[in-house]
Design a protein around this motif. Structure first.
Motif, PDB file in Angstrom:
ATOM      1  N   PHE A  84       0.689  -1.121   0.131  1.00 44.49           N
ATOM      2  CA  PHE A  84      -0.006   0.088  -0.068  1.00 44.49           C
ATOM      3  C   PHE A  84       0.869   1.249   0.021  1.00 44.49           C
ATOM      4  N   ASN A  85       0.153   2.385   0.008  1.00 42.17           N
ATOM      5  CA  ASN A  85       0.771   3.714  -0.287  1.00 42.17           C
ATOM      6  C   ASN A  85       0.802   4.524   1.109  1.00 42.17           C
ATOM      7  N   VAL A  86       1.931   5.175   1.489  1.00 46.59           N
ATOM      8  CA  VAL A  86       2.057   6.053   2.451  1.00 46.59           C
ATOM      9  C   VAL A  86       2.592   7.189   2.267  1.00 46.59           C
ATOM     10  N   ASP A  87       2.151   8.442   2.243  1.00 48.83           N
ATOM     11  CA  ASP A  87       2.577   9.719   1.739  1.00 48.83           C
ATOM     12  C   ASP A  87       3.342   9.659   0.572  1.00 48.83           C
ATOM     13  N   GLY A  88       2.891   8.994  -0.229  1.00 48.07           N
ATOM     14  CA  GLY A  88       3.526   8.857  -1.847  1.00 48.07           C
ATOM     15  C   GLY A  88       4.641   7.803  -1.856  1.00 48.07           C
ATOM     16  N   ASN A  89       4.764   7.123  -0.882  1.00 48.89           N
ATOM     17  CA  ASN A  89       5.677   5.873  -0.862  1.00 48.89           C
ATOM     18  C   ASN A  89       4.835   4.582  -0.702  1.00 48.89           C
ATOM     19  N   THR A  90       5.379   3.428  -1.640  1.00 46.99           N
ATOM     20  CA  THR A  90       4.940   2.382  -1.327  1.00 46.99           C
ATOM     21  C   THR A  90       5.681   1.518  -0.313  1.00 46.99           C
ATOM     22  N   VAL A  91       4.757   0.864   0.519  1.00 48.20           N
ATOM     23  CA  VAL A  91       5.196   0.036   1.236  1.00 48.20           C
ATOM     24  C   VAL A  91       4.695  -1.555   1.443  1.00 48.20           C
ATOM     25  N   SER A  92       5.265  -2.280   2.156  1.00 42.96           N
ATOM     26  CA  SER A  92       4.651  -3.854   2.393  1.00 42.96           C
ATOM     27  C   SER A  92       4.436  -3.958   3.777  1.00 42.96           C
ATOM     28  N   ALA A  93       3.624  -4.798   4.110  1.00 45.71           N
ATOM     29  CA  ALA A  93       3.227  -5.355   5.326  1.00 45.71           C
ATOM     30  C   ALA A  93       2.507  -6.722   5.495  1.00 45.71           C
ATOM     31  N   GLN A  94       2.546  -7.098   6.620  1.00 47.07           N
ATOM     32  CA  GLN A  94       1.695  -8.504   6.817  1.00 47.07           C
ATOM     33  C   GLN A  94       0.241  -8.522   6.636  1.00 47.07           C
ATOM     34  N   LYS A  95      -0.415  -9.220   5.902  1.00 49.47           N
ATOM     35  CA  LYS A  95      -2.040  -9.167   6.058  1.00 49.47           C
ATOM     36  C   LYS A  95      -2.362  -9.464   7.131  1.00 49.47           C
ATOM     37  N   GLY A  96      -3.284  -8.518   7.720  1.00 51.31           N
ATOM     38  CA  GLY A  96      -4.292  -8.714   8.990  1.00 51.31           C
ATOM     39  C   GLY A  96      -3.346  -7.486   9.998  1.00 51.31           C
ATOM     40  N   TYR A  97      -2.361  -6.799   9.621  1.00 53.28           N
ATOM     41  CA  TYR A  97      -1.744  -5.897  10.488  1.00 53.28           C
ATOM     42  C   TYR A  97      -2.957  -4.771  10.533  1.00 53.28           C
ATOM     43  N   THR A  98      -2.600  -3.733  11.490  1.00 57.60           N
ATOM     44  CA  THR A  98      -3.351  -2.623  11.375  1.00 57.60           C
ATOM     45  C   THR A  98      -2.351  -1.505  10.772  1.00 57.60           C
ATOM     46  N   ILE A  99      -2.721  -0.267  10.403  1.00 53.64           N
ATOM     47  CA  ILE A  99      -1.821   0.633   9.764  1.00 53.64           C
ATOM     48  C   ILE A  99      -0.870   0.872  10.704  1.00 53.64           C
ATOM     49  N   LEU A 100      -1.279   1.115  12.110  1.00 53.37           N
ATOM     50  CA  LEU A 100      -0.230   1.495  13.013  1.00 53.37           C
ATOM     51  C   LEU A 100       0.745   0.482  13.157  1.00 53.37           C
ATOM     52  N   GLN A 101       0.383  -0.892  13.250  1.00 49.23           N
ATOM     53  CA  GLN A 101       1.429  -1.911  13.656  1.00 49.23           C
ATOM     54  C   GLN A 101       2.414  -2.148  12.268  1.00 49.23           C
ATOM     55  N   ALA A 102       1.867  -2.015  11.065  1.00 50.52           N
ATOM     56  CA  ALA A 102       2.537  -2.011   9.981  1.00 50.52           C
ATOM     57  C   ALA A 102       3.639  -0.958   9.467  1.00 50.52           C
ATOM     58  N   LEU A 103       3.053  -0.013   9.963  1.00 50.75           N
ATOM     59  CA  LEU A 103       4.169   1.251   9.962  1.00 50.75           C
ATOM     60  C   LEU A 103       5.215   1.389  11.129  1.00 50.75           C
ATOM     61  N   SER A 104       4.657   1.004  12.328  1.00 54.11           N
ATOM     62  CA  SER A 104       5.660   0.936  13.450  1.00 54.11           C
ATOM     63  C   SER A 104       6.643  -0.255  13.182  1.00 54.11           C
ATOM     64  N   TYR A 105       6.232  -1.150  12.337  1.00 56.75           N
ATOM     65  CA  TYR A 105       7.300  -2.207  12.109  1.00 56.75           C
ATOM     66  C   TYR A 105       8.288  -1.843  11.196  1.00 56.75           C
ATOM     67  N   ILE A 106       8.196  -0.958  10.274  1.00 56.96           N
ATOM     68  CA  ILE A 106       9.101  -0.388   9.229  1.00 56.96           C
ATOM     69  C   ILE A 106       9.632   0.902   9.875  1.00 56.96           C
TER      70      ILE A 106
END
Length: 460
Positions: free
Chosen positions: A5-27
């Motif tokens: 998915f995209n965050v502030d114009g940048n493409t990022v990856s996350a584990q399925k089932g993560y919340t946005i907060l969990q996914a972005l905290s992880y990276i």
């Protein structure tokens, strides 16, 4: 399954089932929050009816098939393929967070500029990021005390260790205490999770150091509380450790025993002490020989410790045998590691036999009235009661090789500085066989000698 998915114009990856907060905290993308929801992946907390506590993590979200953005809470929104998220690049989001932070600060009792928790306070971090500085409302204080009554009642039942002191003036009623699932032996982990550091670990030796907290540094290293050698983060000023915490994402983090260690706060012993007063090395050398030459070997006890580098233990062994002592007690310190760890030389006393001497019961030896003089490898007496009682009975009748200033060093006839953990770089092998690096977190001191070099100096 991986979601992109995209965050502030940048493409990022996350584990399925993560919340946005969990996914972005992880990276390591920070979404402001003062609650426990980013910790869900550690199994430390249980989500309770989707109660949104701090509401600071508001973001704008546009899903794959949607034409416009809508407001969502990052702690409560699951990531999807093709989703677009606006976090810190949107003026509306910034205005919302600024207003909410001002409201939290307005109802918050302490004045941030004078709060000792500054360097590890998440609230202060976000106030600085959004350039907010207002004083709390005096009219809010009565209501403030009422609002945290539930927190106080809950904390009183948590059975926290007695070295954890509470300062509820820092509380912002974030609810982490109530969400916290207490695990036996890890009660003190709440100190890592509290965003405003309501829970403060009191180390007696740190109280002697009133340093400027604006100079606090942080470094990742390890804990030597037991053979597990857990990774930990240290916040420190010069030779004073201000905080020991577990890295983010650890399931249970740092145990109660590891967290309270006073001796990490290295109140440096730079020069020899003679009866509690600083002494030059040359004069101390003469006093040392006078003490050694006048001991009765039958009435003198050597007291060793298992928590030093193996070079120091061997040097102490050689020294004891060289002067003809046959009375030896060795303390198996709880924090001793095994011989395969820490710079390849830290040792558990079980793995290294000091010549052919057998270790009889430690406390029977040190309390035996026939012994009138003692030669001690510093931290053989590592409990406060042991040190105080021993030093009262035997003041001025022992020499100690010690890494730090203490009651034991102060009451010794002579106390010599030796090196100690935290002052070297190196590596160790963890219990899974992996090699891990150690980074020195205390300043090396030119007067701090290893025991073998110190003994060489005394006999040159």
């Amino acid at each position: 399954m991986i979601v992109k998915f995209n965050v502030d114009g940048n493409t990022v990856s996350a584990q399925k089932g993560y919340t946005i907060l969990q996914a972005l905290s992880y990276i390591n993308i920070d979404i402001p929050h003062l609650c426990s929801y980013n910790k869900n992946n550690t199994n430390t907390f249980e989500k309770k009816n989707s109660i949104l506590r701090c509401k600071l993590c508001l973001v704008k979200v546009k899903k794959k098939n949607e034409n416009s953005y809508s407001y969502r809470y990052a702690c409560n929104e699951i990531v999807e393929n093709g989703m677009s998220v606006l976090n810190d690049k949107d003026e509306d989001i910034i205005k919302y967070r600024t207003s909410l932070l001002k409201a939290i600060l307005y109802m918050h009792k302490p004045i941030c500029e004078s709060c000792g928790a500054d360097y590890i306070c998440k609230l202060k971090k976000y106030l600085d990021i959004y350039h907010i500085s207002i004083e709390a409302s005096e009219n809010a204080f009565n209501e403030y005390d009422f609002n945290i009554k539930e927190i106080k009642d809950y904390v009183s039942k948590m059975n926290l260790p007695n070295y954890i002191k509470l300062n509820f003036e820092r509380c912002i009623n974030c609810g982490i205490c109530i969400d916290y699932k207490v695990v036996d032996g890890y009660n003190s982990m709440i100190t890592d999770l509290c965003p405003t550091h309501v829970f403060d670990v009191e180390r007696s030796i740190d109280n002697k150091n009133r340093d400027d907290i604006s100079t606090v540094k942080t470094i990742s290293s390890f804990c030597i509380g037991c053979n597990h050698l857990c990774e930990v983060d240290y916040s420190y000023i010069s030779h004073s450790i201000k905080d020991i915490s577990s890295p983010n994402g650890k399931k249970y983090g740092l145990c109660d025993y590891g967290r309270k260690m006073d001796y990490y706060s290295n109140n440096v012993l730079e020069t020899p002490f003679f009866n509690g007063m600083q002494c030059e090395f040359d004069r101390a050398k003469g006093l040392y020989h006078e003490f050694i030459n006048n001991i009765d070997l039958d009435c003198t006890l050597a007291i060793g410790s298992s928590m030093y580098p193996i070079e120091d233990i061997k040097a102490f062994d050689d020294f004891v045998n060289c002067i003809g002592l046959s009375n030896l007690a060795v303390k198996k310190n709880r924090m001793a590691t095994n011989s395969g760890v820490i710079r390849n030389n830290y040792t558990n006393i079980n793995d290294y036999s000091i010549k052919d001497l057998k270790y009889s019961i430690f406390y029977d030896n040190i309390n035996d009235e026939k012994f009138k003089k003692f030669i001690i490898l510093g931290d053989a007496l590592d409990d406060n009661d042991d040190i105080i009682n021993f030093s009262k009975r035997n003041k001025g009748n022992y020499i100690v090789f010690s890494p730090n200033f203490s009651v034991l060093a102060y009451n010794a006839y002579l106390s010599f500085p030796i090196s100690y953990i935290g002052e070297f770089d190196g590596h160790y092998i963890d219990r899974h066989g992996k090699v891990k690096e150690i980074v020195a977190f205390l300043d090396k001191n030119k007067n701090r000698l290893n025991l073998r070099d110190l003994l060489k100096y005394l006999y040159l």
